[in-house]
Design an enzyme around this catalytic site. Structure first.
Site, PDB file in Angstrom:
ATOM      1  N   SER A   1       0.832  -1.199   0.000  1.00 27.34           N
ATOM      2  CA  SER A   1       0.000   0.000   0.000  1.00 27.34           C
ATOM      3  C   SER A   1       0.869   1.253   0.000  1.00 27.34           C
ATOM      4  O   SER A   1       1.959   1.276   0.575  1.00 27.34           O
ATOM      5  CB  SER A   1      -0.942  -0.019   1.203  1.00 27.34           C
ATOM      6  OG  SER A   1      -0.489   0.875   2.190  1.00 27.34           O
ATOM      7  N   LYS A   2       0.333   2.273  -0.644  1.00 21.72           N
ATOM      8  CA  LYS A   2       1.057   3.537  -0.770  1.00 21.72           C
ATOM      9  C   LYS A   2       1.392   4.112   0.590  1.00 21.72           C
ATOM     10  O   LYS A   2       2.406   4.758   0.771  1.00 21.72           O
ATOM     11  CB  LYS A   2       0.163   4.573  -1.467  1.00 21.72           C
ATOM     12  CG  LYS A   2       0.128   4.416  -2.948  1.00 21.72           C
ATOM     13  CD  LYS A   2      -0.707   5.508  -3.574  1.00 21.72           C
ATOM     14  CE  LYS A   2      -1.065   5.070  -4.970  1.00 21.72           C
ATOM     15  NZ  LYS A   2      -1.966   5.932  -5.666  1.00 21.72           N
TER      16      LYS A   2
END
Ligand code: GLU
Length: 465
Positions: A230-231
């Site tokens: 995930s970012k």
């Protein structure tokens, strides 16, 4: 074949992997790789993200002249609306004025899909009315997927989903299908996350009277805890790896190993082997672990395999600061290319990413070394002052300023004090480079030169008074 990123942020390594697989597959099939930027979510898109994607693709070897496009989804809004109109005219879609609350009140659950309330009400188009696709009540939708076989979905479990919003704008599901259809896409290779949408999209292809593409849903990329990258949590931006000094060749080789491997128990292979051996049908459908440690080790191997002059050239942006790479803490005119070239072979075997070159060689380009205080405390123990005095004396008298003589002199200085070379080196190294670890010391001193070495040793000695 197409790659259809949404320009809503930095370019995700998982996206880069899908792009490479698409691109190689197109090449193998003698097909065309189309780049389509899905920019219809105007609130989240920014033109600079698009440019970032193009340059990141270029960096990993997908040159701009090897694909068609970029096309922009927003330019096809007319086609999207026309397709929605065709589906309505053909009775495959109907207007609906139900609010979410009303649907929930009827079904008693927020998780239940749409209940088909407006299916047969014959509502005409109107402000605030969404257009829903009339999914078949019976039968199954079989998705032909080169990686996953034939996932099969019961049509009766697929709700009548929205294809155009209350303001008339088509949703992503439809726009994506219409673009693929308009562009004559035969193979859709994309992330596993889209698989739940696929039966809906395939129904749209059928309803629009066009044979659906062959699908390939490539595995989700996960971190060491098996969580989807995930970012917010993980380092996912391809640009971040580039700026840290990963080599494009290492990166693309590593990306291709996410769910696939070349023959013969090999991992590091020339790109030509990957292009030849990669088979989409061999991609493992289970989640692929993005192992940053392994990527680092890979990169180190790629760095060591570079011819020295290429290594020198590759390091330069980190030493002088170019593009997105922040300049190091010295003025560019203090950077001395010859001095760097002299120590480069020593550094080449020691760093895993190019940015690590800076702490290894900065002592050569700074007026005073950056002293790491913890290193100082560790090295400047009892006897350090006397040792530095003796080193200064020995080095001042030295006739030839070369690594061999520098070493034997310090060896002798250490021996007089009952110190092994390693122990005798520590205060000298910290005085000259500011750090306890680094390149081989005597080669470093040779390149730094007599004057600067002696000045640093004296300055350190003064600090110890
Ligand atoms: N624009 C979508 C995304 O970035 C891709 C959809 C597709 O490849 O079909 O996730």
């Amino acid at each position: 074949m197409r790659f259809a990123p949404s320009p809503t942020g930095m370019f995700h390594v998982g996206g880069a992997r899908s792009a490479l697989q698409n691109w190689i597959f197109a090449k193998q099939q003698g097909g065309v790789f189309v780049l389509r930027v899905e920019d219809t979510d105007a609130a989240r898109n920014k033109p600079e993200w698009t440019e970032g994607i193009l340059s990141a693709l270029e960096w990993i070897g997908i040159a701009r002249d090897t694909y068609e496009g970029p096309y922009f989804q927003s330019a096809y809004a007319g086609e999207h609306r026309a397709a929605a109109g065709r589906l309505y005219d053909a009775g495959r879609a109907y207007y609906c004025d139900c609010t979410r609350e009303a649907v929930q009140a009827r079904t008693g659950s927020q998780y239940q899909g749409y209940d088909g309330f407006c299916r047969d009400r014959g509502l005409p188009p109107g402000e605030g009315r969404a257009l829903r696709f009339r999914t078949p009540d019976e039968g199954t939708t079989v998705v032909v997927d080169l990686i996953r076989g034939e996932p099969t979905f019961e049509n009766k479990l697929i709700e009548d989903f929205v294809i155009a919003r209350g303001d008339g704008s088509p949703v992503f599901l439809l726009a994506n299908v219409v673009d693929d259809l308009t562009m004559g896409i035969t193979h859709v290779i994309r992330a596993e996350e889209h698989l739940p949408n696929t039966p809906k999209q395939q129904l749209l292809w059928d309803a629009l009277g066009v044979k659906p593409p062959v699908w390939a849903h490539v595995p989700v990329v996960v971190n060491e805890k098996r969580q989807k990258l995930s970012k917010r949590r993980d380092k996912v931006a391809l640009e971040a790896y580039r700026d840290e000094g990963y080599l494009a060749a290492a990166m693309r080789n590593y990306l291709m190993l996410l769910g696939w491997a070349p023959s013969g128990d090999r991992e590091i292979v020339p790109w030509s082997v990957i292009e030849e051996e990669f088979r989409l049908t061999e991609v493992n459908p289970s989640p692929a672990f993005f192992d940053e440690k392994k990527l680092r080790a890979f990169n180190g191997e790629y760095i060591r395999a570079l011819p020295v002059d290429e290594f020198v050239a590759a390091c330069r942006p980190w030493l002088t600061g170019t593009g997105t790479i922040a300049p190091p803490p010295w003025q560019p005119e203090e950077f001395d290319a010859d001095a760097f070239a002299a120590v480069a072979p020593l550094a080449q075997t020691r760093i895993a990413v190019l940015s690590e070159i800076v702490p290894n060689v900065d002592f050569l380009f700074l007026a005073d070394p950056l002293i790491d205080e913890a290193a100082w405390a560790k090295a400047m123990k009892e006897g350090a002052a006397e040792l530095l005095d003796a080193a200064v004396a020995g080095y001042t008298a030295l006739e030839s300023w070369d690594a061999e003589s520098l070493k034997s002199t310090l060896e002798a200085v250490g021996a007089e004090r009952g110190l092994k070379l390693g122990k005798a080196q520590a205060p000298v190294r910290v005085a000259v480079t500011g750090r306890t670890v680094g390149l081989p010391l005597f080669e470093s001193l040779e390149v730094l030169g007599r004057e600067r070495t002696l000045a640093r040793l004296r300055a350190a000695r003064l600090r110890l008074v």
